[in-house]
Design an enzyme around this catalytic site. Sequence first.
Site, PDB file in Angstrom:
ATOM      1  N   ASP A 132       0.809  -1.220   0.000  1.00 59.13           N
ATOM      2  CA  ASP A 132       0.000   0.000   0.000  1.00 59.13           C
ATOM      3  C   ASP A 132       0.843   1.272   0.000  1.00 59.13           C
ATOM      4  O   ASP A 132       1.974   1.298   0.501  1.00 59.13           O
ATOM      5  CB  ASP A 132      -0.918   0.036   1.234  1.00 59.13           C
ATOM      6  CG  ASP A 132      -2.186  -0.770   1.036  1.00 59.13           C
ATOM      7  OD1 ASP A 132      -2.562  -0.997  -0.128  1.00 59.13           O
ATOM      8  OD2 ASP A 132      -2.784  -1.190   2.039  1.00 59.13           O
ATOM      9  N   TYR A 134      -0.273   5.787   0.301  1.00 57.75           N
ATOM     10  CA  TYR A 134      -1.419   6.655   0.558  1.00 57.75           C
ATOM     11  C   TYR A 134      -2.256   6.839  -0.705  1.00 57.75           C
ATOM     12  O   TYR A 134      -3.488   6.860  -0.663  1.00 57.75           O
ATOM     13  CB  TYR A 134      -0.948   8.020   1.075  1.00 57.75           C
ATOM     14  CG  TYR A 134      -0.497   7.991   2.513  1.00 57.75           C
ATOM     15  CD1 TYR A 134      -1.413   7.818   3.550  1.00 57.75           C
ATOM     16  CD2 TYR A 134       0.842   8.132   2.845  1.00 57.75           C
ATOM     17  CE1 TYR A 134      -1.002   7.791   4.873  1.00 57.75           C
ATOM     18  CE2 TYR A 134       1.268   8.100   4.165  1.00 57.75           C
ATOM     19  CZ  TYR A 134       0.342   7.930   5.176  1.00 57.75           C
ATOM     20  OH  TYR A 134       0.754   7.896   6.488  1.00 57.75           O
ATOM     21  N   PHE A 135      -1.580   6.986  -1.833  1.00 61.52           N
ATOM     22  CA  PHE A 135      -2.289   7.189  -3.093  1.00 61.52           C
ATOM     23  C   PHE A 135      -3.140   5.973  -3.443  1.00 61.52           C
ATOM     24  O   PHE A 135      -4.297   6.101  -3.855  1.00 61.52           O
ATOM     25  CB  PHE A 135      -1.285   7.469  -4.218  1.00 61.52           C
ATOM     26  CG  PHE A 135      -1.934   7.845  -5.520  1.00 61.52           C
ATOM     27  CD1 PHE A 135      -2.353   9.143  -5.758  1.00 61.52           C
ATOM     28  CD2 PHE A 135      -2.132   6.905  -6.518  1.00 61.52           C
ATOM     29  CE1 PHE A 135      -2.961   9.496  -6.962  1.00 61.52           C
ATOM     30  CE2 PHE A 135      -2.734   7.242  -7.714  1.00 61.52           C
ATOM     31  CZ  PHE A 135      -3.144   8.544  -7.939  1.00 61.52           C
ATOM     32  N   SER A 159       4.908   9.741   7.051  1.00 62.84           N
ATOM     33  CA  SER A 159       5.975   9.019   6.342  1.00 62.84           C
ATOM     34  C   SER A 159       6.273   7.673   6.981  1.00 62.84           C
ATOM     35  O   SER A 159       6.917   6.813   6.363  1.00 62.84           O
ATOM     36  CB  SER A 159       7.249   9.871   6.308  1.00 62.84           C
ATOM     37  OG  SER A 159       7.692  10.155   7.631  1.00 62.84           O
ATOM     38  N   PRO A 163       3.279  -2.245   7.155  1.00 61.72           N
ATOM     39  CA  PRO A 163       2.150  -3.182   7.192  1.00 61.72           C
ATOM     40  C   PRO A 163       1.621  -3.335   8.616  1.00 61.72           C
ATOM     41  O   PRO A 163       2.393  -3.532   9.551  1.00 61.72           O
ATOM     42  CB  PRO A 163       2.765  -4.493   6.679  1.00 61.72           C
ATOM     43  CG  PRO A 163       3.928  -4.066   5.858  1.00 61.72           C
ATOM     44  CD  PRO A 163       4.471  -2.841   6.526  1.00 61.72           C
ATOM     45  N   GLY A 164       0.323  -3.207   8.755  1.00 59.45           N
ATOM     46  CA  GLY A 164      -0.297  -3.344  10.065  1.00 59.45           C
ATOM     47  C   GLY A 164      -0.634  -2.032  10.727  1.00 59.45           C
ATOM     48  O   GLY A 164      -1.362  -2.007  11.729  1.00 59.45           O
ATOM     49  N   ILE A 298     -19.188   2.774 -41.564  1.00 60.70           N
ATOM     50  CA  ILE A 298     -19.224   1.322 -41.407  1.00 60.70           C
ATOM     51  C   ILE A 298     -19.493   0.646 -42.745  1.00 60.70           C
ATOM     52  O   ILE A 298     -18.884  -0.350 -43.105  1.00 60.70           O
ATOM     53  CB  ILE A 298     -20.292   0.925 -40.369  1.00 60.70           C
ATOM     54  CG1 ILE A 298     -19.884   1.432 -38.986  1.00 60.70           C
ATOM     55  CG2 ILE A 298     -20.517  -0.573 -40.336  1.00 60.70           C
ATOM     56  CD1 ILE A 298     -20.973   1.312 -37.940  1.00 60.70           C
ATOM     57  N   PHE A 299     -20.441   1.218 -43.543  1.00 61.05           N
ATOM     58  CA  PHE A 299     -20.772   0.631 -44.834  1.00 61.05           C
ATOM     59  C   PHE A 299     -19.563   0.645 -45.749  1.00 61.05           C
ATOM     60  O   PHE A 299     -19.296  -0.313 -46.480  1.00 61.05           O
ATOM     61  CB  PHE A 299     -21.922   1.420 -45.474  1.00 61.05           C
ATOM     62  CG  PHE A 299     -22.396   0.865 -46.799  1.00 61.05           C
ATOM     63  CD1 PHE A 299     -21.939   1.395 -47.994  1.00 61.05           C
ATOM     64  CD2 PHE A 299     -23.287  -0.191 -46.827  1.00 61.05           C
ATOM     65  CE1 PHE A 299     -22.363   0.878 -49.203  1.00 61.05           C
ATOM     66  CE2 PHE A 299     -23.719  -0.711 -48.028  1.00 61.05           C
ATOM     67  CZ  PHE A 299     -23.250  -0.172 -49.231  1.00 61.05           C
ATOM     68  N   ASP A 476      -3.080  -9.250 -26.955  1.00 63.64           N
ATOM     69  CA  ASP A 476      -1.673  -9.042 -27.321  1.00 63.64           C
ATOM     70  C   ASP A 476      -0.836  -8.809 -26.067  1.00 63.64           C
ATOM     71  O   ASP A 476      -0.038  -7.873 -25.992  1.00 63.64           O
ATOM     72  CB  ASP A 476      -1.538  -7.863 -28.285  1.00 63.64           C
ATOM     73  CG  ASP A 476      -0.198  -7.877 -29.032  1.00 63.64           C
ATOM     74  OD1 ASP A 476       0.434  -8.951 -29.091  1.00 63.64           O
ATOM     75  OD2 ASP A 476       0.201  -6.825 -29.558  1.00 63.64           O
TER      76      ASP A 476
END
Length: 653
Positions: A132, A134-135, A159, A163-164, A298-299, A476
Site C-alpha cells: 500500500d 497513501y495514493f 511518512s 504493514p499493520g 461502417i458501410f 496481445d
Amino acid sequence: MTMHLFPFTPLFIFTLFFITNISIILGQQPYIGLGTTACPRKGDAKSIRGYTCNGETQTCQAYLTFRTQPIYSSVSTISSLLGSNPSQLAEINSVSLNETFETNKMVIVPVNCSCSGNYYQANTTYVFQNTDTYFLVANNTFEGLSTCQALMHENHNPSDIYPGRKLLVPLRCACPTKNQTEKNIKYLLSYLVNWGDSVSLISEKFGVNFKTTLVANSLTLTQATIYPFTTLLVPLFDKPSSSQIQTVSVSPPQQPSPSSSSPSSTDKTSNKTWVYVVIGVLGGVVVLALALVLYGFIFFKKGKKKNNFLANVSESTSYEAKEKPVKKEEEKLLEIIISGIAQSFKVYDFDEIKVATDDFSPSCLIKGNVYRGVINGDLAAIKKTEGDVSKEIQILNKVNHSNVIRLSGLSFNEGHWYLVYEYATNGALNEWIFSNKMNDEKKFLSWIQRIKIALDVAIGVEYLHSFNSNPYIHKDLKCSNILLDNDFKAKVSNLRLARCVQGVENDEEFVATRHIVGTRGCMAPEYLENGIVSTKIDVYAFGVLMLEMITGKEVGFILSKDGGNLFDVLSGIVGKESCDEKLKEFMDSSLEGNYPIELAMFVIEIIDHCLKKDPVDRPEMDEIVPILSRTLNSSLSWEMSVNVPMKHGHSLD
C-alpha cells in the site's frame, strides 16, 4: 435538403450561454478536479482535504456511492470498510444483510457526516497492507472517497508507513448549506465519478436538475468537466434509492410532467425555458448527423476486400489491420465522435502537444511513435497513431484500475491521433528482461520484483476480464506491452487490439473470429489455428510472459531452441525431481541463483498450466491472482530469512 433553423449568430450564442448561466451564482462546494493526482504536493486548493464546513448543521445524514471490489463485495465488508451501519446499508440498497454483490456494482452507503476542524468528513479506519501507499489506499481501496492529502493530514507521522499500521480515513461528505435547505434539498450524496460519467448523466440518474448539480459543485456550463477518482456532490430532495443507481441509457435530461408536485419536479419545472427547446432540437440534429456519418463509415469499411486472415501472421512482431489516413472531410466529424465517447478525457489543441514534446524533438522520442512530453508540469507519454482509435478509447473510457495504463487526453491533427497516457518512468518490461546485462547492469530485476510484476499483470488482466458484464480480452499480452512506473508497479498497456466478448452471460465461453491479430509465439494455438477467442488466450499469453520473465529469453529464441513447441519446453522439469543444475540452466542467469528453488519450481508449474494446449485445462486469471499473491508473500519471507543481497540497488519498497 436544406434545414432552416434559428439564425445562430455569435451574439445569439453569447446570449444563450449568458441566460443559462445567469442563475449559477457562487457554488456550495468547489469541485476537486485533478487535485487527487498531486499527492506529494502541499496545499489544499479546491478542498482536496475535504468539503468545507459551510452547512447549516455541524452533523447530518449523508450518502456515498461505492463500486464493489473482489474483497469488498458484501454488505458486511463494505459497511466495515466505510464505517457504515450494515442494517441501513442493506435497507437502502433493498437487499438482505447477508447479500454479496457482483463485482463493480454501484451501491449506496449511508454515513454520519460531521465537521472536523474546517472540513466535513465521515471517519473510518484501514490497516496498511504490504504494497500500500497513501495514493493507492485513497484511489484504489476507497476509489476516491478520500484523498492521499487528507490521509496524510489526519495521521501523525505520515511518512512512517508499515504493514499493520491503522489509519484514520476521512471520507468525503457534506451537509446542505442554507441556500440549499431553502430549496428543500435535504441530503448531499458524494458520487464516485467513473470513466464515461458526466454531470448531466449523474444528475439524470438521481432525478436532479442539471444546473442544481452544477451550482452544488461550483461548476458552470462551460466548465463542467469531471474526472474519475473524484467525487461529485449530488443534491437530493429525498433519500436515494437502489433503483436510481441502475444503469441508465445515455440521453438528455428529461423534463418532468406539469402534474408532478414533488420538490424535485418543482425545481425542474421552474427552469423549463425556451433554451432547453433549442438545445433539444440541436441535440436531435447532431445525433442524427453522427448516426448517418457512422453508418456511412461502417458501410464503406464493410465494402473493402478482406485479406486472408492467416496471410497477415508475422513471426516476431505484432500485426493488426492497417487503416488508411483519415480523409480531410472526415477529420472534424471523427473528432466530434471520439470526444463524445471520451467524456472524461481532455481534448488537447495540437499546439499544446507540440509544445509538450518540443515539436516532437528526437530527444523526446521514447520508442517508435511514442514521445515523452510535459503537460501542466507533469510527464506524459504521447503516442502518435492513425486510423480508428475509437475501440481503445471506448475501453480506456471505462477502465479504472492502477494496473491498467491510464489515458488522460487526446488530440487530432491532419489524420493523426495523439493519445496522452500516464508516464511510466521505468519503461517497458522487455527492456529489463531482455537487456544485455554485461553492457547495461542497471537493467536488472530481482526474483521478488519479477513475482510482484507478474502479480500486477495478473491483477490488471483479471480486472479486464471481470470489470464488465462481458469480459474484455487483451489479445496481445507480452513484455513490451507491460509498462513499469517509478516504483516498478506494472501496468497493462496497448489495448488497441482488445475485444469485448459478447454472449458470455449466456454461457457462450468461446467465440470464433476470422480476424487474427497478436504476436506469434504469444498466441494460443486455438486462436491462431481456428480463431477461437476467450479469456483463456490471455491466460496462455500470460504463461508465455512469465516464462520469458524467469528465463530472460524471448519466446522466439525458446521456440527455435526447443523445436517450436512450448508444450515440450517445460517437460524436462515439471513433474520430475528437482535438479539444481537443470533448474539453473533454465532460469535467467542474471539471477545468479538468488531465488527460492521450491518457489521457482512452483512458478514453473503455474506456467505449465497456463500453457496447456486445451484452453479448458488452463486456469482463470482470478485463480492465478491469489496463487501469485501467496507466492509473493512466501518469497518475501524467504528473502528475509536468507538476507539476499540486492543487485544494482533496485529493490521493492
